[in-house]
Enzyme design. Sequence first.
Site, PDB file in Angstrom:
ATOM      1  N   GLN A  41      33.874  12.302  38.711  1.00  0.00           N
ATOM      2  CA  GLN A  41      34.813  11.498  38.859  1.00  0.00           C
ATOM      3  C   GLN A  41      36.108  11.576  38.298  1.00  0.00           C
ATOM      4  O   GLN A  41      37.257  10.969  38.535  1.00  0.00           O
ATOM      5  CB  GLN A  41      34.273  10.524  39.366  1.00  0.00           C
ATOM      6  N   ARG A  96      29.397   5.382  29.154  1.00  0.00           N
ATOM      7  CA  ARG A  96      27.853   6.273  30.152  1.00  0.00           C
ATOM      8  C   ARG A  96      28.769   7.508  30.216  1.00  0.00           C
ATOM      9  O   ARG A  96      29.736   6.928  31.259  1.00  0.00           O
ATOM     10  CB  ARG A  96      27.181   5.276  30.655  1.00  0.00           C
ATOM     11  N   HIS A 141      24.388  14.075  37.578  1.00  0.00           N
ATOM     12  CA  HIS A 141      25.471  12.795  38.734  1.00  0.00           C
ATOM     13  C   HIS A 141      25.949  13.344  39.522  1.00  0.00           C
ATOM     14  O   HIS A 141      27.385  14.207  40.033  1.00  0.00           O
ATOM     15  CB  HIS A 141      26.281  12.561  37.604  1.00  0.00           C
ATOM     16  N   ASN A 186      21.165  11.124  37.902  1.00  0.00           N
ATOM     17  CA  ASN A 186      22.126   9.820  38.388  1.00  0.00           C
ATOM     18  C   ASN A 186      21.561   9.483  39.616  1.00  0.00           C
ATOM     19  O   ASN A 186      22.069  10.609  41.077  1.00  0.00           O
ATOM     20  CB  ASN A 186      23.329  10.577  38.909  1.00  0.00           C
ATOM     21  N   GLU A 187      20.845   8.113  40.192  1.00  0.00           N
ATOM     22  CA  GLU A 187      20.452   8.039  41.631  1.00  0.00           C
ATOM     23  C   GLU A 187      19.082   9.201  42.633  1.00  0.00           C
ATOM     24  O   GLU A 187      20.598   9.269  43.615  1.00  0.00           O
ATOM     25  CB  GLU A 187      22.145   7.175  42.668  1.00  0.00           C
ATOM     26  N   ASN A 328      20.509   1.339  38.765  1.00  0.00           N
ATOM     27  CA  ASN A 328      22.337   0.610  39.733  1.00  0.00           C
ATOM     28  C   ASN A 328      22.253  -0.208  40.811  1.00  0.00           C
ATOM     29  O   ASN A 328      21.454   0.120  41.148  1.00  0.00           O
ATOM     30  CB  ASN A 328      22.976   2.426  39.830  1.00  0.00           C
ATOM     31  N   TYR A 330      24.209  -3.236  42.775  1.00  0.00           N
ATOM     32  CA  TYR A 330      25.705  -3.516  43.619  1.00  0.00           C
ATOM     33  C   TYR A 330      25.450  -4.857  44.536  1.00  0.00           C
ATOM     34  O   TYR A 330      26.741  -5.711  44.379  1.00  0.00           O
ATOM     35  CB  TYR A 330      26.694  -2.671  44.523  1.00  0.00           C
ATOM     36  N   GLU A 395      25.135   0.536  35.869  1.00  0.00           N
ATOM     37  CA  GLU A 395      26.363   0.601  36.611  1.00  0.00           C
ATOM     38  C   GLU A 395      26.294  -1.044  37.994  1.00  0.00           C
ATOM     39  O   GLU A 395      25.271  -1.405  38.522  1.00  0.00           O
ATOM     40  CB  GLU A 395      26.201   1.351  37.807  1.00  0.00           C
ATOM     41  N   TRP A 438      30.596  -0.272  36.584  1.00  0.00           N
ATOM     42  CA  TRP A 438      31.085   0.795  37.333  1.00  0.00           C
ATOM     43  C   TRP A 438      32.834   0.284  37.455  1.00  0.00           C
ATOM     44  O   TRP A 438      32.528  -0.638  38.590  1.00  0.00           O
ATOM     45  CB  TRP A 438      29.917   1.128  38.186  1.00  0.00           C
TER      46      TRP A 438
HETATM   47  O1  IFM Z   1      30.933   6.478  42.775  1.00  0.00           O
HETATM   48  C1  IFM Z   1      30.004   6.054  42.745  1.00  0.00           C
HETATM   49  C2  IFM Z   1      29.470   6.659  41.733  1.00  0.00           C
HETATM   50  O2  IFM Z   1      28.905   7.819  41.194  1.00  0.00           O
HETATM   51  C3  IFM Z   1      27.488   6.102  41.352  1.00  0.00           C
HETATM   52  N1  IFM Z   1      27.108   5.065  41.723  1.00  0.00           N
HETATM   53  C4  IFM Z   1      27.490   4.416  43.166  1.00  0.00           C
HETATM   54  C5  IFM Z   1      29.273   4.767  42.985  1.00  0.00           C
HETATM   55  C6  IFM Z   1      30.175   3.170  43.754  1.00  0.00           C
HETATM   56  O3  IFM Z   1      30.052   4.318  44.447  1.00  0.00           O
END
Ligand code: IFM
Length: 502
Positions: A41, A96, A141, A186-187, A328, A330, A395, A438
């Site tokens: 990213q 991170r 990731h 990650n996730e 993470n 949101y 995040e 994030w």
């Molecule tokens: O950009 C993503 C990240 O790579 C993983 N978690 C959610 C973020 C926002 O959508």
Amino acid sequence: MLKVSLLLCFLLIKFSSGTDNFTRDDFPPGFVFGASSSAYQVEGAADEDGRTPSILDTFAHAGNFDGATGDVACDEYHKYKEDVKLMADTGLEAYRFSISWSRLIPNGKGPVNPKGVQYYNNLIDELISNAGIQPHVTLHHSDLPQALEDEYGGWVGREIVKDFTAYADVCFKTFGDRVLYWTTMNEPNVFSLGGYDIGFLPPQRCSAPFGVNCSRGNSSVEPYIAVHHLLLSHASAARLYKKKYQDKQHGFVGINVFAYWFVPLTKTIEDELAAQRALDFDSGWILNPLVFGDYPDVMKKNAGSRLPAFTSLESESVKGSCDFLGINYYNTLYAKDYSSVLKKEKRDFIADSGIKIMSLQNDTTFEFPITPWGLQRLLEYVKQNYGNPPIYIQENGQRTRRNSSLEDWPRVKYLDGHIQNLLEAVRNGSNVRGYFIWSFLDSLELLDGYESGYGLYYIDLDDPDLRRQPKLSAHWYSQFLKRENVISLDGFIKSLSHDRVQ
Ligand code: IFM
């Protein structure tokens, strides 16, 4: 004009959130505040210095981000010194980032790429020696080397456990003298749901009628297989670290999970149960094996033999394999009972959950609804149900349109609310050790390409220098981190009136 809009925002914020003051020093000693990124990213330099494609490169080049790719992204590969300086100027205490597996070990296995080693050594040294910033490193990731996807189907092939462990070994051996915080995945839950059920994320495997635009895959079984292998790979790498490195390096290994908080849509018992099922299928999918050595009962019941079973050895290796948990968070969603779908013979992961989920806001606002109390409830739930493990919020952040204003009030308000609720959770005994926004920079977004940005810093993609421009949120976070008078939103607004408005 600015004065008027600030006043309006002030009133809005005042009446909708009821902020209390808090300061950086209210958090316990050792607690770190940072910001997050991931290799594909932000790095760019996608085919430089020996790097080979990952499944994210393939996904992007197939047009899935409307033509956007990470070929250049934020060009952090070349601008890492500048970025680390900006992090230090902002006051970040930790950064991170993730290692691109196919940069370090082209094609996923075999010899290590000296240029890849050199890049991550430089980045880590710059962070630690020049800026005093703690590196927190993620190993996977969403960017599995494409070569391993082609060879045996990537995460649906059992071979991945051995290859991931070998990759982790290289990372621990090469960087572990300086990196103390390792997150293996990650996730894994969102990665598998998006990549193997619905197909909106790489490697874009899915099957009709559940997913669209996939040329291969099986939405009924593969999401479960992928998570199973992600967990076994995590456990294998964590075991290796503990056996071979931890005594010497004194670091920690954890895994990350994307976790929503869910509230029942109505007060009916059906919706109450649906909210619990949503938690089990979302975060319990990962947390139960880590803490109890097995998947949640409701998943075993609803998915039946499509859900892989842990052997007792596997169960033992996954259980207790984390030194910390990365979360993470949101957003909070409504959960509504939809168990009637369980009568259908052919189901995917989503149908197996027997729920429908809905946003808390019924308009089409681009930004997330601000539900910081959900973070507090989630942390309380993890504390009570999973033995209060050490946690890093890895995040948390607000989505805004990429080319919208640098005056990103929705982000400032979002972050203020979440940090305040985080503090409440810590005061109530949650074992949280750190918090990462994030994202540090507006990056290539996995769901939106370059349409959205979560960054504290904006980058105009038409600018050949890709200059980083601070948003209001960068100033806000910086003041908080540097303990410069403010602290909470009210104080920040007052400081703006002095410095910028008058
Ligand atoms: O950009 C993503 C990240 O790579 C993983 N978690 C959610 C973020 C926002 O959508």
